[in-house]
Design a protein around this motif. Structure first.
Motif, PDB file in Angstrom:
ATOM      1  N   CYS A   1     -23.697 -15.343 -30.377  1.00 26.35           N
ATOM      2  CA  CYS A   1     -22.387 -14.794 -30.027  1.00 26.35           C
ATOM      3  C   CYS A   1     -21.904 -15.232 -28.656  1.00 26.35           C
TER       4      CYS A   1
ATOM      5  N   CYS B   1     -19.030 -19.190 -27.466  1.00 24.48           N
ATOM      6  CA  CYS B   1     -17.603 -19.438 -27.228  1.00 24.48           C
ATOM      7  C   CYS B   1     -17.063 -18.599 -26.085  1.00 24.48           C
ATOM      8  N   HIS B   2     -17.682 -17.475 -25.822  1.00 21.57           N
ATOM      9  CA  HIS B   2     -17.220 -16.604 -24.746  1.00 21.57           C
ATOM     10  C   HIS B   2     -18.423 -15.817 -24.263  1.00 21.57           C
TER      11      HIS B   2
ATOM     12  N   LEU C   1     -15.190  -7.155 -37.130  1.00 17.23           N
ATOM     13  CA  LEU C   1     -15.145  -8.085 -36.010  1.00 17.23           C
ATOM     14  C   LEU C   1     -16.181  -9.197 -36.179  1.00 17.23           C
TER      15      LEU C   1
ATOM     16  N   MET D   1     -15.616 -13.184 -36.442  1.00 17.25           N
ATOM     17  CA  MET D   1     -16.232 -14.191 -35.575  1.00 17.25           C
ATOM     18  C   MET D   1     -16.919 -15.275 -36.407  1.00 17.25           C
TER      19      MET D   1
ATOM     20  N   TYR E   1     -14.495 -17.628 -37.293  1.00 11.37           N
ATOM     21  CA  TYR E   1     -14.199 -18.510 -36.162  1.00 11.37           C
ATOM     22  C   TYR E   1     -15.276 -19.583 -35.997  1.00 11.37           C
TER      23      TYR E   1
ATOM     24  N   LYS F   1      -3.799 -14.116 -34.486  1.00  8.92           N
ATOM     25  CA  LYS F   1      -5.203 -14.520 -34.487  1.00  8.92           C
ATOM     26  C   LYS F   1      -5.379 -15.920 -35.062  1.00  8.92           C
TER      27      LYS F   1
ATOM     28  N   ALA G   1     -12.675 -19.974 -26.017  1.00 11.14           N
ATOM     29  CA  ALA G   1     -12.026 -18.676 -26.116  1.00 11.14           C
ATOM     30  C   ALA G   1     -12.085 -17.939 -24.780  1.00 11.14           C
TER      31      ALA G   1
ATOM     32  N   TYR H   1       1.140 -10.047 -28.749  1.00 16.12           N
ATOM     33  CA  TYR H   1      -0.274  -9.816 -29.046  1.00 16.12           C
ATOM     34  C   TYR H   1      -1.126 -10.043 -27.797  1.00 16.12           C
TER      35      TYR H   1
ATOM     36  N   LYS I   1      -3.294  -7.219 -25.772  1.00 13.14           N
ATOM     37  CA  LYS I   1      -4.742  -7.300 -25.796  1.00 13.14           C
ATOM     38  C   LYS I   1      -5.323  -7.766 -24.470  1.00 13.14           C
ATOM     39  N   TYR I   2      -4.650  -8.698 -23.849  1.00 11.08           N
ATOM     40  CA  TYR I   2      -5.165  -9.272 -22.608  1.00 11.08           C
ATOM     41  C   TYR I   2      -4.140  -9.078 -21.505  1.00 11.08           C
TER      42      TYR I   2
HETATM   43  C1  HEC Z   1     -16.843 -20.092 -32.621  1.00 11.77           C
HETATM   44  C2  HEC Z   1     -16.438 -19.333 -31.462  1.00 11.77           C
HETATM   45  C3  HEC Z   1     -16.851 -17.860 -31.405  1.00 11.77           C
HETATM   46  C4  HEC Z   1     -18.101 -17.325 -31.614  1.00 11.77           C
HETATM   47  C5  HEC Z   1     -19.400 -18.047 -31.950  1.00 11.77           C
HETATM   48  C6  HEC Z   1     -17.965 -15.898 -31.409  1.00 11.77           C
HETATM   49  N1  HEC Z   1     -16.686 -15.595 -31.047  1.00 11.77           N
HETATM   50 FE1  HEC Z   1     -16.005 -13.756 -30.490  1.00 11.77          FE
HETATM   51  N2  HEC Z   1     -14.146 -14.547 -30.136  1.00 11.77           N
HETATM   52  C7  HEC Z   1     -13.770 -15.846 -30.414  1.00 11.77           C
HETATM   53  C8  HEC Z   1     -12.305 -15.979 -30.207  1.00 11.77           C
HETATM   54  C9  HEC Z   1     -11.468 -17.250 -30.420  1.00 11.77           C
HETATM   55  C10 HEC Z   1     -11.840 -14.703 -29.783  1.00 11.77           C
HETATM   56  C11 HEC Z   1     -10.407 -14.263 -29.453  1.00 11.77           C
HETATM   57  C12 HEC Z   1      -9.831 -13.694 -30.740  1.00 11.77           C
HETATM   58  C13 HEC Z   1      -8.586 -12.868 -30.636  1.00 11.77           C
HETATM   59  O1  HEC Z   1      -8.215 -12.342 -29.592  1.00 11.77           O
HETATM   60  O2  HEC Z   1      -7.968 -12.734 -31.699  1.00 11.77           O
HETATM   61  C14 HEC Z   1     -13.029 -13.839 -29.735  1.00 11.77           C
HETATM   62  C15 HEC Z   1     -12.992 -12.509 -29.342  1.00 11.77           C
HETATM   63  C16 HEC Z   1     -14.083 -11.641 -29.380  1.00 11.77           C
HETATM   64  C17 HEC Z   1     -14.047 -10.253 -28.971  1.00 11.77           C
HETATM   65  C18 HEC Z   1     -12.852  -9.521 -28.389  1.00 11.77           C
HETATM   66  C19 HEC Z   1     -12.009  -9.133 -29.578  1.00 11.77           C
HETATM   67  C20 HEC Z   1     -11.365  -7.822 -29.455  1.00 11.77           C
HETATM   68  O3  HEC Z   1     -10.853  -7.369 -30.515  1.00 11.77           O
HETATM   69  O4  HEC Z   1     -11.294  -7.250 -28.367  1.00 11.77           O
HETATM   70  C21 HEC Z   1     -15.280  -9.729 -29.230  1.00 11.77           C
HETATM   71  C22 HEC Z   1     -15.737  -8.310 -28.991  1.00 11.77           C
HETATM   72  C23 HEC Z   1     -16.093 -10.791 -29.794  1.00 11.77           C
HETATM   73  N3  HEC Z   1     -15.334 -11.937 -29.859  1.00 11.77           N
HETATM   74  C24 HEC Z   1     -17.399 -10.626 -30.209  1.00 11.77           C
HETATM   75  C25 HEC Z   1     -18.175 -11.628 -30.795  1.00 11.77           C
HETATM   76  C26 HEC Z   1     -19.459 -11.407 -31.419  1.00 11.77           C
HETATM   77  C27 HEC Z   1     -20.148 -10.064 -31.567  1.00 11.77           C
HETATM   78  C28 HEC Z   1     -19.907 -12.637 -31.830  1.00 11.77           C
HETATM   79  C29 HEC Z   1     -21.178 -12.938 -32.598  1.00 11.77           C
HETATM   80  C30 HEC Z   1     -21.262 -12.342 -33.914  1.00 11.77           C
HETATM   81  C31 HEC Z   1     -18.889 -13.614 -31.438  1.00 11.77           C
HETATM   82  N4  HEC Z   1     -17.854 -12.961 -30.847  1.00 11.77           N
HETATM   83  C32 HEC Z   1     -19.000 -14.984 -31.620  1.00 11.77           C
HETATM   84  C33 HEC Z   1     -14.608 -16.879 -30.762  1.00 11.77           C
HETATM   85  C34 HEC Z   1     -15.957 -16.766 -31.047  1.00 11.77           C
END
Ligand code: HEC
Ligand code: HEC
Length: 160
Positions: A34, A37-38, A56, A60, A63, A101, A114, A152, A156-157
């Motif tokens: 997880c 990307c961030h 969620l 992801m 994604y 999204k 991200a 959006y 959110k941000y």
């Molecule tokens: C391939 C890239 C990628 C991976 C790997 C990834 N994320 Fe994300 N994540 C993103 C992106 C792009 C956003 C922004 C999405 C949005 O705001 O709609 C995000 C946003 C988030 C947020 C904030 C969203 C919110 O609603 O506040 C959370 C929490 C999060 N990710 C958790 C996870 C978790 C838990 C995992 C592992 C299961 C994960 N991420 C793996 C790309 C990724």
């Protein structure tokens, strides 16, 4: 820096990190899959019920997070037992949120990680300026959707 101070600094860092994530099954998976990307900051700052976490995590995976069905359950279980929120059912995305999204995943994330978006806090006007600037670099958000995306992002941000 002296060796001792360096080691102390390292220890402080790892303590800070392990404090962020409680031990439990799923912790390693989360750290491995997880954080690509961030950072995990948006994760530890959320508290929500199991349905919302599952949604969620599945999002992801859409994604690009690498988790199979069993791993999705493990991570969801870890998150919902350590970052609990009210058990109220997850509210599904509105059509506007879905479109926003799709832009973030499909277009914005094609040029930068991200984290760039997640770590930005901006007012609506500032987001409008950013999206306009990104469109100047061919992001290609259609005029019709700019406002929707800006709304959006600002919700959110937004600036705290
Ligand atoms: C391939 C890239 C990628 C991976 C790997 C990834 N994320 Fe994300 N994540 C993103 C992106 C792009 C956003 C922004 C999405 C949005 O705001 O709609 C995000 C946003 C988030 C947020 C904030 C969203 C919110 O609603 O506040 C959370 C929490 C999060 N990710 C958790 C996870 C978790 C838990 C995992 C592992 C299961 C994960 N991420 C793996 C790309 C990724
Ligand atoms: C064609 C590549 C490209 C696309 C597509 C793109 N960006 Fe960017 N983005 C950049 C570059 C390059 C920078 C850094 C230079 C700059 O800020 O002008 C950047 C910087 C940013 C920043 C940093 C803050 C700031 O003020 O500079 C944010 C936030 C951002 N982009 C958001 C987005 C969003 C939201 C989208 C989707 C609508 C998007 N980007 C799409 C290339 C892109």
């Amino acid at each position: 820096m002296s060796t001792v101070r360096f080691i102390l600094a390292l220890t402080a860092m790892s303590v800070a990190m392990s404090q962020e994530l409680p031990d439990g099954e799923g912790k390693e998976l989360l750290e491995e899959r997880c954080a690509g990307c961030h950072s995990l900051k948006p994760v530890v700052s959320l508290q929500q019920g199991q349905d919302a976490w599952k949604r969620l995590v599945v999002q992801m995976v859409g994604y690009g997070a690498q988790l199979n069905a069993k791993e999705i359950d493990v991570v969801t279980g870890y998150l919902s037992s350590h970052f609990k929120g009210s058990a109220t059912a997850a509210t599904p995305d509105t059509p506007e949120e879905k479109i926003a999204k799709r832009y973030i995943q499909g277009i914005c994330s094609s040029c930068h990680e991200a984290e760039v978006i997640l770590s930005t806090r901006a007012t609506k006007q500032e987001w409008l300026d950013i999206v306009t600037r990104m469109n100047g670099m061919d992001a290609g958000v259609s005029q019709r959707d700019v406002e929707l995306l800006v709304n959006y992002l600002a919700t959110k941000y937004g600036r705290k």
